[in-house]
Write a protein that holds these residues in place. Structure first.
Motif, short mmCIF file in Angstrom:
data_model
loop_
_atom_site.label_atom_id
_atom_site.label_comp_id
_atom_site.label_asym_id
_atom_site.label_seq_id
_atom_site.Cartn_x
_atom_site.Cartn_y
_atom_site.Cartn_z
N GLY A 1 1.93 -0.96 -10.09
CA GLY A 1 1.71 -0.20 -9.93
C GLY A 1 3.42 0.20 -10.35
N LYS B 1 1.18 -1.39 -0.05
CA LYS B 1 0.20 0.24 0.03
C LYS B 1 0.68 1.40 -0.28
N ASP C 1 1.31 8.61 -6.01
CA ASP C 1 0.46 7.60 -6.22
C ASP C 1 -0.25 7.19 -5.18
N THR C 2 -1.30 6.94 -5.94
CA THR C 2 -2.49 6.08 -4.69
C THR C 2 -2.97 4.54 -4.66
N HIS C 3 -2.37 4.21 -6.12
CA HIS C 3 -2.75 2.52 -6.58
C HIS C 3 -1.64 1.32 -5.72
N ASN C 4 -2.31 0.36 -5.34
CA ASN C 4 -1.14 -0.48 -4.79
C ASN C 4 0.27 -0.95 -5.98
#
Length: 166
Positions: free
Chosen positions: A103, A85, A151-154
């Motif tokens: 990611g 995360k 970046d907000t993605h896993n």
């Protein structure tokens, strides 16, 4: 007279070719070995697959670092899929390998040394971007990867060896 000359020449050429062929009748190299002997071993695909699996499973010696962490694991049995995360760091044990599947990842290192990108054959320094589907090798513990800032993605990472998430 011309036909006698042609017949004689043809007979000499054919006879010479037969004689030369019989004198030069040698076996091709390696054709004289018997399959299954020490000179020409025969193995089956299942034997090779079993030997590879034993080398992967038994050739480990990978350890998990024991410094304080929120989550840690050791995978000597094979590959594990790990989700990282944003704000977390995936730290590798000595000899661990990562492949970032999805990611945007960057290298984390406590010192100035980086991580080996075995796919490109180069060293990625601390903070350097990691290309997806590249094999990364961590020669020492304390180095890892994290989600790129902003970046907000896993991250989805394939891990072979020990690791911890901080």
């Amino acid at each position: 007279m011309k036909t006698v000359w042609k017949v004689t020449t043809a007979a000499v050429l054919i006879g010479g070719s037969v004689l030369a062929g019989s004198l030069l009748n040698i076996q091709a190299e390696g054709a004289g070995t018997t399959p299954g002997t020490a000179d020409d071993p025969v193995v089956t695909k299942s034997y090779v697959d079993q030997a590879i699996q034993q080398a992967i499973n038994g050739g480990g010696g990978l350890s998990t670092p024991s410094t304080g962490s929120s989550s840690e694991s050791s995978s000597e049995d094979g590959v594990q899929i790990v989700e990282v995360k944003p704000g977390k760091i995936l730290v590798a044990a000595e000899g661990t390998e990562f492949i970032v599947r999805s990611g945007k990842a960057v290298i984390y290192s406590a010192d100035s040394n980086g991580v080996a990108d075995l796919t490109d054959g180069k060293d990625i320094p601390n903070g350097g971007a990691v290309a997806n589907n590249h094999l990364l090798s961590f020669p020492r513990e304390g180095r890892g990867i994290q989600v790129q800032d902003g970046d907000t993605h896993n991250l989805t990472v394939m891990v072979r060896g020990g690791y911890q998430i901080k």
